[in-house]
Design an enzyme around this catalytic site. Structure first.
Site, PDB file in Angstrom:
ATOM      1  N   SER A  11      44.841  36.890  40.571  1.00  0.00           N
ATOM      2  CA  SER A  11      45.787  35.802  40.844  1.00  0.00           C
ATOM      3  C   SER A  11      45.858  35.447  42.331  1.00  0.00           C
ATOM      4  O   SER A  11      46.108  34.295  42.677  1.00  0.00           O
ATOM      5  CB  SER A  11      47.175  36.154  40.314  1.00  0.00           C
ATOM      6  OG  SER A  11      47.656  37.332  40.930  1.00  0.00           O
ATOM      7  N   GLU A  76      39.293  42.256  31.739  1.00  0.00           N
ATOM      8  CA  GLU A  76      38.586  41.064  31.250  1.00  0.00           C
ATOM      9  C   GLU A  76      37.085  41.202  31.494  1.00  0.00           C
ATOM     10  O   GLU A  76      36.272  40.866  30.630  1.00  0.00           O
ATOM     11  CB  GLU A  76      39.132  39.814  31.944  1.00  0.00           C
ATOM     12  CG  GLU A  76      40.563  39.505  31.599  1.00  0.00           C
ATOM     13  CD  GLU A  76      41.171  38.404  32.450  1.00  0.00           C
ATOM     14  OE1 GLU A  76      42.312  37.999  32.147  1.00  0.00           O
ATOM     15  OE2 GLU A  76      40.528  37.935  33.421  1.00  0.00           O
TER      16      GLU A  76
END
Length: 170
Positions: A11, A76
């Site tokens: 992020s 991920e």
């Protein structure tokens, strides 16, 4: 909904790297999954990310110094590498923002993958992805249009989506 690419990132990298590239993808007609656009208030984050990974043809992994050792984006990456190993198809597309040596030390499974570097530029990244997607990648063509008393140069740009744009240059 099937998407071309999942944008796997930390992020902290979103404003500097992910948003500019996602805008270029939009302009090129490339569909993508990005967390802030796909996960709404109250949604299960794990479920949404799993669906995004499952329904995306490729996963671009933005590997920066900030990415390294962040549990969520690493999960991920590992899930995508597992999917790639199981299917035998290319899925993970590494995009290095960090020093390649530190990345390959941390993620040895990426050693045999050709990667792009952020410094290659957004246009190159878009063109490489379009090529990977099997879409036509057309370069800018220059046409000289001359009149004896009004020489001008016209630049014909064939866009990623097949759109044509004329720019007059004098």
């Amino acid at each position: 909904t099937k998407r071309d690419v999942f944008l796997c990132h930390c992020s902290k990298d979103k404003d500097e790297y992910i948003i500019p590239l996602s805008k270029a993808f939009e302009n090129a007609g490339i569909t993508f999954w990005i967390d802030n656009a796909m996960i709404r208030w109250g949604d299960s984050i794990s479920k949404a990310v799993n669906e995004g990974l499952e329904t995306s043809s490729f996963v671009i992994v933005f590997i920066s110094e900030e990415f390294i050792n962040q549990p969520w984006p690493e999960a991920e990456l590992y899930a995508s590498l597992s999917r790639e190993n199981s299917s035998g198809e290319v899925i993970v597309l590494p995009l290095l923002i960090a020093n390649p040596k530190s990345v390959l030390t941390k993620y040895p499974l990426l050693h045999d993958k050709l990667y792009l570097k952020w410094e290659d530029g957004i246009e190159e990244i878009v063109q490489q992805l379009l090529s990977r997607l099997g879409r036509n990648v057309e370069k800018t063509q220059i046409l000289d249009v001359s009149a004896e008393d009004n020489p001008s140069r016209v630049e014909l740009m064939v866009g990623y989506g097949g759109m044509i744009q004329l720019l007059n240059r004098t």
